[in-house]
Design an enzyme around this catalytic site. Sequence first.
Site, PDB file in Angstrom:
ATOM      1  N   CYS A 137       3.500   8.583   0.963  1.00  0.00           N
ATOM      2  CA  CYS A 137       4.007   7.662   1.967  1.00  0.00           C
ATOM      3  C   CYS A 137       4.149   6.310   1.273  1.00  0.00           C
ATOM      4  O   CYS A 137       3.148   5.732   0.839  1.00  0.00           O
ATOM      5  CB  CYS A 137       3.015   7.602   3.127  1.00  0.00           C
ATOM      6  SG  CYS A 137       3.434   6.359   4.345  1.00  0.00           S
ATOM      7  N   GLU A 146       0.836  -1.199   0.000  1.00  0.00           N
ATOM      8  CA  GLU A 146       0.000   0.000   0.000  1.00  0.00           C
ATOM      9  C   GLU A 146       0.871   1.250   0.000  1.00  0.00           C
ATOM     10  O   GLU A 146       1.970   1.249   0.567  1.00  0.00           O
ATOM     11  CB  GLU A 146      -0.918  -0.014   1.229  1.00  0.00           C
ATOM     12  CG  GLU A 146      -1.952  -1.124   1.119  1.00  0.00           C
ATOM     13  CD  GLU A 146      -2.847  -1.276   2.345  1.00  0.00           C
ATOM     14  OE1 GLU A 146      -3.952  -1.803   2.180  1.00  0.00           O
ATOM     15  OE2 GLU A 146      -2.452  -0.888   3.454  1.00  0.00           O
ATOM     16  N   CYS A 165       1.749  -2.103  15.552  1.00  0.00           N
ATOM     17  CA  CYS A 165       1.685  -1.827  14.110  1.00  0.00           C
ATOM     18  C   CYS A 165       0.992  -2.958  13.351  1.00  0.00           C
ATOM     19  O   CYS A 165       1.330  -4.128  13.517  1.00  0.00           O
ATOM     20  CB  CYS A 165       3.094  -1.619  13.567  1.00  0.00           C
ATOM     21  SG  CYS A 165       3.119  -1.291  11.794  1.00  0.00           S
ATOM     22  N   CYS A 218      -0.731   5.960   9.787  1.00  0.00           N
ATOM     23  CA  CYS A 218       0.466   5.262  10.256  1.00  0.00           C
ATOM     24  C   CYS A 218       0.121   3.968  10.962  1.00  0.00           C
ATOM     25  O   CYS A 218      -0.710   3.965  11.867  1.00  0.00           O
ATOM     26  CB  CYS A 218       1.176   6.103  11.300  1.00  0.00           C
ATOM     27  SG  CYS A 218       2.301   7.267  10.665  1.00  0.00           S
ATOM     28  N   CYS A 233       6.515  -7.032   6.839  1.00  0.00           N
ATOM     29  CA  CYS A 233       7.640  -6.497   7.616  1.00  0.00           C
ATOM     30  C   CYS A 233       8.185  -7.596   8.509  1.00  0.00           C
ATOM     31  O   CYS A 233       7.423  -8.421   9.009  1.00  0.00           O
ATOM     32  CB  CYS A 233       7.170  -5.316   8.477  1.00  0.00           C
ATOM     33  SG  CYS A 233       8.525  -4.402   9.258  1.00  0.00           S
TER      34      CYS A 233
HETATM   35  N1  SAH Z   1       9.469   0.636   9.679  1.00  0.00           N
HETATM   36  C1  SAH Z   1       9.587   2.041   9.628  1.00  0.00           C
HETATM   37  C2  SAH Z   1       8.562   2.753   8.787  1.00  0.00           C
HETATM   38  C3  SAH Z   1       7.112   2.320   8.884  1.00  0.00           C
HETATM   39  S1  SAH Z   1       6.106   2.820  10.217  1.00  0.00           S
HETATM   40  C4  SAH Z   1       9.603   2.612  11.033  1.00  0.00           C
HETATM   41  O1  SAH Z   1       9.412   1.863  11.973  1.00  0.00           O
HETATM   42  O2  SAH Z   1       9.870   3.795  11.195  1.00  0.00           O
HETATM   43  C5  SAH Z   1       5.890   4.553  10.150  1.00  0.00           C
HETATM   44  C6  SAH Z   1       5.630   5.163  11.517  1.00  0.00           C
HETATM   45  O3  SAH Z   1       4.333   4.779  12.032  1.00  0.00           O
HETATM   46  C7  SAH Z   1       6.611   4.697  12.578  1.00  0.00           C
HETATM   47  O4  SAH Z   1       7.023   5.780  13.332  1.00  0.00           O
HETATM   48  C8  SAH Z   1       5.793   3.727  13.407  1.00  0.00           C
HETATM   49  O5  SAH Z   1       6.322   3.567  14.682  1.00  0.00           O
HETATM   50  C9  SAH Z   1       4.452   4.400  13.387  1.00  0.00           C
HETATM   51  N2  SAH Z   1       3.347   3.526  13.732  1.00  0.00           N
HETATM   52  C10 SAH Z   1       3.248   2.194  13.591  1.00  0.00           C
HETATM   53  N3  SAH Z   1       2.050   1.756  14.012  1.00  0.00           N
HETATM   54  C11 SAH Z   1       1.359   2.845  14.427  1.00  0.00           C
HETATM   55  C12 SAH Z   1       0.043   3.052  14.927  1.00  0.00           C
HETATM   56  N4  SAH Z   1      -0.793   2.041  15.087  1.00  0.00           N
HETATM   57  N5  SAH Z   1      -0.336   4.306  15.230  1.00  0.00           N
HETATM   58  C13 SAH Z   1       0.507   5.343  15.032  1.00  0.00           C
HETATM   59  N6  SAH Z   1       1.748   5.216  14.552  1.00  0.00           N
HETATM   60  C14 SAH Z   1       2.182   3.981  14.245  1.00  0.00           C
END
Ligand code: SAH
Length: 346
Positions: A107, A94, A121, A339, A114
Site C-alpha cells: 500500500c 508511510e 481520515c 486505512c 493530502c
Molecule cells: N485518497 C485516496 C487513497 C487513500 S485512502 C482515496 O481516497 O481513495 C484509502 C482508503 O481508505 C479510502 O477508501 C479511504 O476512504 C479509506 N479510509 C480513510 N480513512 C479511513 C478510516 N479511518 N477507516 C477506514 N477507511 C478509511
Amino acid sequence: MEVVKKDIRALSKVQLREFFISRGEQAFRGNQVYEWLWQKSAHSFEGMTNLTKATRAMLEQHFVINHIKVDAMQRSSDGTIKNAVKLHDGLIVESVLIPTETRTTACVSSQVGCSLDCKFCATARLKRMRNLNPDEIYDQVVAIDRQSRLYFDRPLSNIVFMGMGEPLMNYPNVLKAIDKITSEEGLGMSPKRITVSTSGVPKMIKKMADEEVKFNLAVSLHSAIDAVRTQIMPFNATFPLKDLREALIHWYQKTRKKITYEYVVWQGINDRKEDIEALVKFCRFAPAKVNLIEYNPIDDGQFQQAPEEVIQNYVRALEANGIVVTIRRSRGKDIDAACGQLANKA
Ligand code: SAH
C-alpha cells in the site's frame, strides 16, 4: 564554478540517451544506466560496472541518485509491516506491506500529506506538502518487494495506491511510476495487480479512461447521496456525484473494467435504508463491486462504525441486486497502519 547536480532519476530513457550523445558517447550507454537505475536499483554510479571508470566519474560530476530510505519499520502482530519512508528532502511518508495467505500487497503513498479533507481520515489532518516523484513511488514498491522476499519468502504480488495522498491529484507521476513498475526494465508486474484508489476526481477518471490504462480503479464512495457525502468528504461539493457517475460510465465504456467502490458504514451517517438504496442504484450505472471497509477510528469518536446488522443489511441488499460485495477487515491496526490511519505518528 560548482555544477548543480541534477537528479538522474528524473530523466527518461530517451533523455539519458540524449545526454550521452551530447557528450560524444554512444546512445546505448543511456540504456545501460537506465537499467542500473530502475531494474537494479543502483544507489551509486560506482557500482555500474559495465561503464568505464571515466564515464562513471563524469556521471558523478553531473548527477545525484536520490533514493528513499526506510527510516523506521514497525511490525504488527498480524504480520503487517509499516514503513516510515524518508525522502531526499527529509519529508516522510508511510507505506505498508499487507500479507495474506496467498498474497503480499504493497500500500503506497502518492503525496506527502493530502489536500483533500475527508473527515474520517488521519492523513487529511496533515497539510499537503508536495507530490511524490515517480521514483519515490517506485522505490516504496521496491522496498516492500524486498521485505516480502525477506520476511515472507515470496515476491510482492499486488499494489494499491491507498496510502497517503490522492493519486489522481498527482496523476502524471503516478502514471510514470506505474509505467516503471510494469515495464520489463522495472519490476515487470502486471497492471492487473495494481489498483489506484481515488476519492473521485471526475476529470482525471475520464483522462485515465481515454488513455485506456490497464490497472484497476477503486473509488472511495462512502455515500451515494450528495448531502451525506459532502458532509464527510467536503470536496464532493466541487465534484458532485452526478459528475463522478458520468466519469465512471465513461471509464467502463472505454476500459470495460469493473469499478470497486470502497465504503465504510458509520452509525448515524450512512446507516439508513435510503443510504443502502442509493448505493444499490449507484452500482447500476456501471458494473461495480462493493468493498465494505471496516472503520479504523482515528479520533474523538465523531465517527463510529455501524453495528454488524446494518452492514449485513447492506450485504443483503447488494447481493439481492446481483452486486458482488466483500467485507474488508482491517490489518495492522495495532501499529496505526490500517486505512486512513497513516499520519506519521510512530
Ligand atoms: N485518497 C485516496 C487513497 C487513500 S485512502 C482515496 O481516497 O481513495 C484509502 C482508503 O481508505 C479510502 O477508501 C479511504 O476512504 C479509506 N479510509 C480513510 N480513512 C479511513 C478510516 N479511518 N477507516 C477506514 N477507511 C478509511
